[in-house]
Design an enzyme around this catalytic site. Structure first.
Site, PDB file in Angstrom:
ATOM      1  N   SER A 199     -12.765   4.471   3.673  1.00 29.16           N
ATOM      2  CA  SER A 199     -13.647   3.992   5.013  1.00 29.16           C
ATOM      3  C   SER A 199     -15.266   5.012   5.442  1.00 29.16           C
ATOM      4  O   SER A 199     -14.585   5.318   4.952  1.00 29.16           O
ATOM      5  CB  SER A 199     -13.067   3.801   6.920  1.00 29.16           C
ATOM      6  OG  SER A 199     -11.609   3.160   6.873  1.00 29.16           O
ATOM      7  N   ASP A 239       0.769  -0.902  -0.292  1.00 29.79           N
ATOM      8  CA  ASP A 239       0.065  -0.308   0.259  1.00 29.79           C
ATOM      9  C   ASP A 239       0.960   1.514   0.121  1.00 29.79           C
ATOM     10  O   ASP A 239       2.193   1.369   0.821  1.00 29.79           O
ATOM     11  CB  ASP A 239      -1.002  -0.111   0.669  1.00 29.79           C
ATOM     12  CG  ASP A 239      -1.955   1.073   1.068  1.00 29.79           C
ATOM     13  OD1 ASP A 239      -2.031   1.044  -0.097  1.00 29.79           O
ATOM     14  OD2 ASP A 239      -2.359   1.179   2.229  1.00 29.79           O
ATOM     15  N   HIS A 298      -7.657   9.850   3.795  1.00 36.57           N
ATOM     16  CA  HIS A 298      -7.517   8.959   4.847  1.00 36.57           C
ATOM     17  C   HIS A 298      -8.228   9.368   6.130  1.00 36.57           C
ATOM     18  O   HIS A 298      -8.123  10.413   5.872  1.00 36.57           O
ATOM     19  CB  HIS A 298      -6.170   8.733   4.744  1.00 36.57           C
ATOM     20  CG  HIS A 298      -5.390   8.198   3.621  1.00 36.57           C
ATOM     21  ND1 HIS A 298      -5.071   9.245   2.178  1.00 36.57           N
ATOM     22  CD2 HIS A 298      -5.603   6.841   2.711  1.00 36.57           C
ATOM     23  CE1 HIS A 298      -4.658   7.838   1.357  1.00 36.57           C
ATOM     24  NE2 HIS A 298      -5.403   6.859   2.060  1.00 36.57           N
TER      25      HIS A 298
HETATM   26  P1  13P Z   1      -8.932   4.828   5.556  1.00 34.77           P
HETATM   27  O1  13P Z   1      -7.824   5.533   5.669  1.00 34.77           O
HETATM   28  O2  13P Z   1     -10.703   5.193   4.220  1.00 34.77           O
HETATM   29  O3  13P Z   1      -9.283   3.514   5.890  1.00 34.77           O
HETATM   30  O4  13P Z   1      -8.528   4.291   3.825  1.00 34.77           O
HETATM   31  C1  13P Z   1      -7.354   3.229   3.991  1.00 34.77           C
HETATM   32  C2  13P Z   1      -6.225   3.316   2.792  1.00 34.77           C
HETATM   33  O5  13P Z   1      -6.389   4.147   1.853  1.00 34.77           O
HETATM   34  C3  13P Z   1      -5.216   2.408   2.406  1.00 34.77           C
HETATM   35  O6  13P Z   1      -4.389   2.531   1.762  1.00 34.77           O
HETATM   36  O1  G3H Z   2      -3.357   5.269   3.621  1.00 37.09           O
HETATM   37  C1  G3H Z   2      -2.751   5.335   4.418  1.00 37.09           C
HETATM   38  C2  G3H Z   2      -3.129   3.489   5.514  1.00 37.09           C
HETATM   39  O2  G3H Z   2      -4.358   3.594   5.854  1.00 37.09           O
HETATM   40  C3  G3H Z   2      -1.796   2.591   6.348  1.00 37.09           C
HETATM   41  O3  G3H Z   2      -1.866   4.078   7.570  1.00 37.09           O
HETATM   42  O4  G3H Z   2       0.592   4.564   6.775  1.00 37.09           O
HETATM   43  O5  G3H Z   2      -0.821   4.732   8.949  1.00 37.09           O
HETATM   44  O6  G3H Z   2       0.228   2.330   7.948  1.00 37.09           O
HETATM   45  P1  G3H Z   2      -0.034   3.610   8.118  1.00 37.09           P
HETATM   46 ZN    ZN Z   3      -4.659   4.370   0.939  1.00 35.30          ZN
END
Ligand code: 13P
Ligand code: G3H
Ligand code: ZN
Length: 311
Positions: free
Chosen positions: A216, A82, A180
């Site tokens: 989310s 990700d 996010h």
């Molecule tokens: P959320 O913060 O809305 O759950 O998004 C997660 C996300 O895009 C991870 O790449």
């Molecule tokens: O988009 C980001 C995801 O929610 C991952 O979050 O970088 O804190 O693991 P993180």
């Molecule tokens: Zn993301």
């Protein structure tokens, strides 16, 4: 069945008018909760690892836990990076067994994004790995990067064809108003997504899988539970679930969910300690946390993604 790429699952999702859930994983209980729900509902799955998750839990631990989930469930599961920030991180994940990576060049100038994404695609495809690129910028926090709502920018549909053709990416994340974290809209602001942009992107890229980050819904029941047990999140607002369902019926084939899992897990742990302050065996609070993740993912599969029975 071994780990799979996103290729076939996206093709089926596009044709079937549903999306595959991409859930962020950081430890064993999260992986178990997600995969148990998907197994019960026979749903395809993407488990995604951020750079922060990899730093927290270690690459080998996470890949081995995901391999265990593949053995336990027999489901088609893709292991995805990700928000890969650079070529080296993507290469390391490809070399280390991931079947899909995201190269997030969205904060670079357009031509630099094209060049970086193309370089990752060439390496990934030579190793049988699929790649997600991004055009447009979301607001919110990911790792240590905090993009304010003012700096966020919607995807320009007139760029998508050129970007996909020149880079060779297998899917494209776009910015249409999601963001996010748990605070996606200001209090009093009406949550909305730019479906007109999604539609125009889909028209320019027929049959091509689109990805939504920041998806989310900040399910009010869990925010209320966190607040009830000592949290302070009165202004948390997410994307309405019916909007996500609508996008899944359009070209969106991958919906990213992390914050909702965090809320479910934290709410369960807060509840445990509020009701049982002396129960300090970690299994006593991690088991309900895992169950809360499982319940949240089952809810997403049925209500938002529409991928029940599609594995
Ligand atoms: P959320 O913060 O809305 O759950 O998004 C997660 C996300 O895009 C991870 O790449
Ligand atoms: O988009 C980001 C995801 O929610 C991952 O979050 O970088 O804190 O693991 P993180
Ligand atoms: Zn993301």
């Amino acid at each position: 069945m071994p780990l799979v790429t996103t290729k076939e699952m996206f093709q089926k999702a596009y044709e079937g008018g549903y999306a595959v859930g991409a859930f962020n994983v950081n430890n064993m209980e999260i992986i178990q909760g997600i995969t148990e729900a998907a197994k019960d509902l026979n749903a395809p799955l993407i488990l995604q690892v951020s750079a922060g998750a990899r730093k927290y839990a270690n690459h080998t631990y996470l890949t081995k836990l995901v391999e265990a989930a593949v053995i336990e469930t027999g489901l088609p599961i893709a292991l995805h990076l990700d928000h890969g920030s650079d070529f080296e991180l993507c290469k390391s994940c490809i070399d280390g067994g991931f079947t899909s990576v995201m190269i997030d060049g969205s904060h670079h100038a357009y031509e630099d994004n094209v060049a970086l994404t193309k370089k990752v695609v060439e390496y990934a495809h030579a190793h049988g790995v699929t790649v997600e690129g991004e055009l447009g910028q979301l607001a919110g926090i990911e790792d240590d990067v905090n993009v304010s709502a003012e700096d966020a920018s919607f995807t320009k549909p007139e760029q998508v064809q050129d970007f996909v053709t020149r880079t060779g990416v297998d899917s494209l994340a776009i910015a249409i108003g999601t963001s996010h974290g748990a605070y996606k809209f200001k209090p009093g602001q009406k949550p909305q997504l730019r479906f007109d942009i999604l539609e125009e992107v889909a028209n320019r890229l027929p049959g091509f899988p689109i990805v939504l980050h920041g998806a989310s819904s900040v399910v009010p029941e869990f925010v209320a539970m966190i607040n009830r047990f000592g949290g302070e999140m009165p202004d948390a607002i997410g994307i309405p679930e019916e909007m996500l369902r609508q996008s899944a019926q359009m070209a969106v084939c991958k919906i990213n969910i992390d914050s909702d899992l965090r809320l479910a897990m934290t709410a369960a742990i807060r509840k445990h300690f509020a009701e049982n302050p002396t129960h300090f065996d970690p299994r006593q609070y991690l088991a309900p946390a895992r169950d809360a993740i499982k319940g949240m993912v089952a809810h997403k599969i049925k209500t938002v993604l529409g991928c029940e029975g599609k594995a």
